[in-house]
Design a protein around this motif. Structure first.
Motif, short mmCIF file in Angstrom:
data_model
loop_
_atom_site.label_atom_id
_atom_site.label_comp_id
_atom_site.label_asym_id
_atom_site.label_seq_id
_atom_site.Cartn_x
_atom_site.Cartn_y
_atom_site.Cartn_z
N GLY A 1 0.81 -1.21 0.00
CA GLY A 1 0.00 0.00 0.00
C GLY A 1 0.84 1.25 0.00
N PRO A 2 0.17 2.41 -0.15
CA PRO A 2 0.88 3.68 -0.38
C PRO A 2 1.44 4.31 0.89
N LEU A 3 2.29 3.57 1.58
CA LEU A 3 2.88 4.03 2.84
C LEU A 3 4.37 3.71 2.85
N THR A 4 5.19 4.73 3.11
CA THR A 4 6.63 4.55 3.25
C THR A 4 6.99 4.76 4.71
N LEU A 5 7.74 3.81 5.28
CA LEU A 5 8.14 3.89 6.69
C LEU A 5 9.61 4.24 6.78
N LEU A 6 9.93 5.27 7.55
CA LEU A 6 11.34 5.57 7.84
C LEU A 6 11.71 4.83 9.10
N VAL A 7 12.73 3.98 8.99
CA VAL A 7 13.19 3.14 10.10
C VAL A 7 14.71 3.22 10.16
N PRO A 8 15.30 2.83 11.31
CA PRO A 8 16.76 2.84 11.39
C PRO A 8 17.35 1.89 10.34
N ARG A 9 18.36 2.32 9.63
CA ARG A 9 18.90 1.51 8.53
C ARG A 9 19.70 0.32 9.06
N ALA A 10 19.71 -0.75 8.29
CA ALA A 10 20.63 -1.84 8.57
C ALA A 10 22.01 -1.43 8.04
N ALA A 11 23.06 -2.05 8.60
CA ALA A 11 24.43 -1.66 8.22
C ALA A 11 24.69 -1.84 6.73
N ARG A 12 24.02 -2.83 6.11
CA ARG A 12 24.31 -3.13 4.72
C ARG A 12 23.73 -2.11 3.74
N VAL A 13 22.81 -1.24 4.21
CA VAL A 13 22.15 -0.32 3.27
C VAL A 13 23.16 0.71 2.77
N LEU A 14 23.25 0.87 1.48
CA LEU A 14 24.24 1.76 0.88
C LEU A 14 23.96 3.22 1.21
N ASP A 15 25.04 4.01 1.39
CA ASP A 15 24.89 5.45 1.63
C ASP A 15 24.19 6.15 0.47
N VAL A 16 24.40 5.64 -0.73
CA VAL A 16 23.78 6.29 -1.89
C VAL A 16 22.26 6.19 -1.80
N VAL A 17 21.76 5.16 -1.10
CA VAL A 17 20.30 4.98 -0.94
C VAL A 17 19.75 5.92 0.14
N THR A 18 20.49 6.08 1.24
CA THR A 18 19.97 6.85 2.38
C THR A 18 20.45 8.30 2.38
N GLY A 19 21.30 8.66 1.41
CA GLY A 19 21.88 9.99 1.43
C GLY A 19 22.78 10.16 2.66
N GLY A 20 23.31 9.03 3.16
CA GLY A 20 24.20 9.07 4.32
C GLY A 20 23.48 9.21 5.65
N ARG A 21 22.14 9.11 5.62
CA ARG A 21 21.36 9.27 6.86
C ARG A 21 21.32 7.96 7.66
N PRO A 22 20.95 8.07 8.95
CA PRO A 22 20.85 6.85 9.76
C PRO A 22 19.55 6.08 9.52
N THR A 23 18.65 6.63 8.69
CA THR A 23 17.37 5.97 8.45
C THR A 23 17.26 5.55 6.99
N VAL A 24 16.33 4.60 6.75
CA VAL A 24 16.03 4.20 5.38
C VAL A 24 14.51 4.19 5.22
N GLY A 25 14.05 4.62 4.05
CA GLY A 25 12.62 4.60 3.72
C GLY A 25 12.30 3.30 2.99
N ILE A 26 11.25 2.59 3.45
CA ILE A 26 10.91 1.29 2.86
C ILE A 26 9.42 1.23 2.58
N ARG A 27 9.07 0.62 1.44
CA ARG A 27 7.64 0.33 1.26
C ARG A 27 7.42 -0.87 0.35
N VAL A 28 6.22 -1.48 0.49
CA VAL A 28 5.76 -2.57 -0.38
C VAL A 28 4.66 -1.98 -1.25
N PRO A 29 4.94 -1.78 -2.55
CA PRO A 29 3.93 -1.15 -3.40
C PRO A 29 2.81 -2.12 -3.76
#
Ligand code: TXA
Ligand code: MG
Length: 316
Positions: free
Chosen positions: A83-111
């Protein structure tokens, strides 16, 4: 070979595919492939410090991309995804900086789009995907919109028909207590408060989701917003008297239909070379919050706002 087979082949070889979602089309690359994600930024002309959402096939995959998933994130994911909801959660270590813009969080959703869900299930990993427009343009809600912006630059456009919701996902920051809506979208604040059994933090001050600039939601022509049909007609008449090519956007009180048609209509205003569009704000209820948010940003970005801040819209 189906179109989904083709898309899988392209993504597995580091390519970029435009994917349909229920909100708007996305420009997708393997979220674990830095070079592929960088190509998405290059194609869009998007600044490197703007984070992108990781799209996955199911809520269970939260643990692959997030560390210490907050309980509220589980509650919302299990209730709202796909559904149309994106959750910002603390990132896992493996998430690339290019994805998070270097932030400690990552946005995730299931479309919630059958083609893209099948693609994600078969792909297995995550797809980093911003909206599939050139930076600064209105988001695409059809494959034709994507081609108009990006033809030749993407490896494949997966055509899944018009996006049924028509505005981007709601972004909820689950790393603060209480959670906070950073962008109103396809799931309303009222839905989220009902699911969490409590109030959300009031959205105030400049949004903390980088990249939510006014120009993101604006066509090239000027956007003016008005609270009623009568006021919109009067403003349009004044602009026409001054020699401007103007049309009125007034889909009526059905906020679902308004959201569906909004971006296509703004794009067609530019194709028709209008000088200005005068939009009647929908009621501040349901999807009306998201539509009002985009229209007020577009109006502020084009100096056409009648009321650039709208105190009647708590989610705005
Ligand atoms: O409906 C949607 O969300 C669509 C479809 C394709 O899924 N995607 C979309 O992506 O609208 P994009 O990149 O155009 O907008 C995502 C917004 C951006 O303003 C970005 O800065 C923000 O989400 N965002 C993503 N990850 C973030 C993070 N870790 N922290 C803060 N903001 C984040
Ligand atoms: Mg976007």
């Amino acid at each position: 070979m189906t179109a989904i087979d083709d898309a899988l082949r392209v993504l597995r070889s580091g390519g970029v595919v435009a994917i349909p979602t229920e909100t708007v089309y996305g420009l997708a690359a393997d979220a674990s492939d830095e070079a592929a994600v960088r190509r998405v930024f290059a194609i869009k002309g998007r600044p490197a410090d703007h984070p992108v959402i990781v799209h996955v096939a199911s809520a269970q995959q939260l643990t692959e991309w997030a560390s210490d998933v907050p309980p509220v994130a589980w509650t919302l994911a299990l209730a709202c995804w796909p559904g149309p909801l994106t959750l910002l959660v603390p990132r896992a270590a493996r998430v690339l900086d290019v994805v998070t813009g270097g932030r400690p969080t990552v946005g995730i959703r299931v479309p919630a789009h059958p083609m893209t869900l099948e693609l994600l299930e078969r792909f297995g990993g995550g797809l980093a995907a911003p909206s599939a427009n050139r930076f600064g343009r209105v988001s695409p809600t059809t494959a034709a919109h994507v081609r108009a912006d990006l033809a030749g630059a993407v490896d494949l456009v997966l055509d899944g028909g018009p996006s049924p919701v028509g505005v981007e996902s709601t972004i909820v920051d689950c790393t603060v207590d209480p959670p906070q809506i950073l962008r109103p979208g396809g799931i309303t604040a009222a839905d989220i408060e009902r699911l969490l059994g409590g109030e959300l933090a009031a959205t105030s001050g400049p949004s903390r989701a980088p990249g939510m600039l006014a120009a993101h939601y604006a066509p090239r022509c000027r956007v003016v917003v008005e609270p009623t049909s009568a006021r919109a007609q009067a403003t349009a008449a004044e602009l026409r008297a001054a020699g401007k090519a103007v049309d009125v956007l007034d889909p009526g009180p059905d906020t679902v239909a308004y959201a569906q048609s909004l971006y296509g209509w703004l794009r067609s205003a530019d194709e028709r070379r209008l000088d200005a569009v005068v939009a009647v704000l929908p009621p501040a209820e349901g999807l009306g919050h998201a539509v009002r948010d985009r229209l007020l940003r577009a109006a502020a970005g084009s100096s056409g706002a009648v009321s650039p801040t709208d105190p009647s819209d708590p989610a705005g």
